[in-house]
Design an enzyme around this catalytic site. Structure first.
Site, short mmCIF file in Angstrom:
data_model
loop_
_atom_site.label_atom_id
_atom_site.label_comp_id
_atom_site.label_asym_id
_atom_site.label_seq_id
_atom_site.Cartn_x
_atom_site.Cartn_y
_atom_site.Cartn_z
N GLU A 1 0.93 -1.23 0.12
CA GLU A 1 -0.22 0.01 0.08
C GLU A 1 0.69 1.33 0.00
OE1 GLU A 1 -2.70 -0.53 3.24
OE2 GLU A 1 -3.39 -2.43 2.52
N GLU B 1 -6.04 -10.76 -1.76
CA GLU B 1 -6.78 -10.36 -0.40
C GLU B 1 -8.31 -10.24 -0.77
OE1 GLU B 1 -5.30 -7.27 2.30
OE2 GLU B 1 -3.39 -7.70 1.62
#
Ligand code: G3I
Length: 386
Positions: free
Chosen positions: A179, A295
């Protein structure tokens, strides 16, 4: 089925999803009109046979796995039995993050993650690492406040050498950097303002990948991020920035091997554009990178109360998304962020306003297969072989 037919079929599916979702929006706080309800019931989620997800994925050259918490897997026999049956890969949801792994600056606690690694090995599953570099305060130890521009490089390099070295030769892949893009932070390179960027400058990403490759030359090294899935201005900007980052890393000879697309989807989101997503995936693949759907789960926060309707909308989201991404041969793995609704971050972070239990994963809270499972099974069964 040729590509054109496949594409047309998917367009139909997606149009179906659009109408289902707009219908569900209508249904929020009201009841479905009979016509809408019957359209909604028409979609078929039948999956042939009883084979587990891992076997269906493997038949197409894909890996299916899930994230899991050690406390759950070690105390819940039902979950453990299902996990070993359905999954070919295990990802620690918590135990490889800094707050678990490094309770003090010079102390590493590998015990919980080692337990999970041993479980994976015993049950012949691949083990995947998440994550070496992440800014999220929830996942950092309190002592992290001592990190500054003088010691950041040494602390980061020591962490990567120790942790990657510990699992060297025994791990499938590492999310090396997680991220790192946040376009709204306003930088021209799209990088997120994090302590790592502040203390080490924009080369911290390359530094981390090089250190990971040195500690384990065999692991697949992944850049992992979210918000790449939909047809929104934010996702457009994020895809552009991620692609730019990947190109820069590749042009500098950085040892990066794959992009992890988190895919935290939402069943009420209709702004899905298959062509755009496929173009992004093929741009990533053309850099010589693999792609992991790393995910995957589907939020049901804005869906009606009715479980039958909710499960259908969540399942439709899974199947529509996977049928598009699995068309790209560079996609080699699908990992759901949890296996059963009994254990999911969504119940804590993306709860329903009516406080009803959320249903975002392939198995329900009783660890039974539900329509989301069928949808994933169907997508694997229909995926082209890699
Ligand atoms: O530390 C306590 C633990 O001692 C206790 O047993 C447990 C009881 O509930 O709570 C623990 O804290 C939890 C922590 O994870 C463990 O480190 C927090 O409540 C929980 O909020 C925290 O959330 C996790 C989050 O990452 C931060 O690590 C989520 O469960 C996990 O699903 C989430 O995963 C992230 C990925 O790493 C990156 N991508 C997004 C994804 C979802 O947010």
């Amino acid at each position: 089925m040729n590509k054109k037919h496949l594409f047309n079929r998917r367009q139909t599916l997606l149009l179906g999803l659009g109408s289902i979702v707009s219908m569900s929006t209508l249904a929020l706080g009201s009841t479905l009109k009979p016509q809408q309800a019957s359209n909604h019931q028409k979609r078929n989620f039948a999956a042939s046979g009883n084979l587990p997800l891992a076997r269906r994925a493997a038949a197409k050259g894909l890996i299916y796995g899930a994230a899991v918490r050690k406390y759950a897997l070690s105390s819940d026999a039902q979950l453990a039995a299902r996990f070993t049956r359905e999954c070919a890969m295990l990802v620690p949801e918590w135990e490889l993050k800094w707050n678990f792994l490094r309770p003090k600056p010079n102390t590493f606690n590998f015990a919980p993650a080692d337990w999970l690694a041993a479980f994976a090995q015993t049950h012949r599953m691949l083990f995947r690492g998440h994550t070496l570099v992440w800014h999220e305060p929830h996942a950092l130890p309190e002592w992290f406040s001592i990190v500054n521009s003088q010691n950041a490089r040494q602390i980061l390099l020591e962490h990567i050498a120790t942790v990657v070295g510990h699992y060297a030769g025994k791990i499938h892949s590492w999310d090396v950097v997680n991220e790192a893009i946040s376009v709204k932070d306003g930088r021209s390179d799209g990088l997120r303002e994090t302590p790592w960027l502040k203390f080490l400058g924009s080369d911290y990403i390359e530094l981390a990948f090089r250190a990971a490759a040195k500690a384990d030359p065999k692991a697949l090294l992944v850049y992992n991020d979210y918000g790449l899935d939909y047809d929104t201005p934010e996702a457009d900007a994020k895809r552009t920035a991620v692609l730019k980052l990947l190109k820069r890393l590749k042009s500098r000879g950085t040892p990066i091997h794959a992009l992890g697309i988190q895919a935290h989807l939402s069943a009420s989101e209709t702004r899905f554009n298959p062509q755009k997503l496929q173009k992004f995936l093929s741009d990533v693949a053309s850099l010589g990178l693999k792609i992991l759907i790393s995910e995957l789960d589907v939020k049901d926060k804005e869906l009606p109360v009715n479980i039958n309707i909710r499960d259908r909308l969540v399942a439709a989201t899974y199947e529509d998304y996977l049928s598009v991404v699995l068309d790209e041969p560079a996609v080699t793995a699908v990992i759901t962020w949890g296996l059963s609704d009994r254990y999911t971050w969504i119940s804590e972070f993306e709860a329903r306003p009516d406080s009803l239990p959320v249903r975002p994963l392939p198995l329900d809270a009783d660890i039974n297969r539900k329509l989301a499972w069928n949808a994933i099974a169907r997508a694997f069964d229909q995926a082209p072989k890699r």
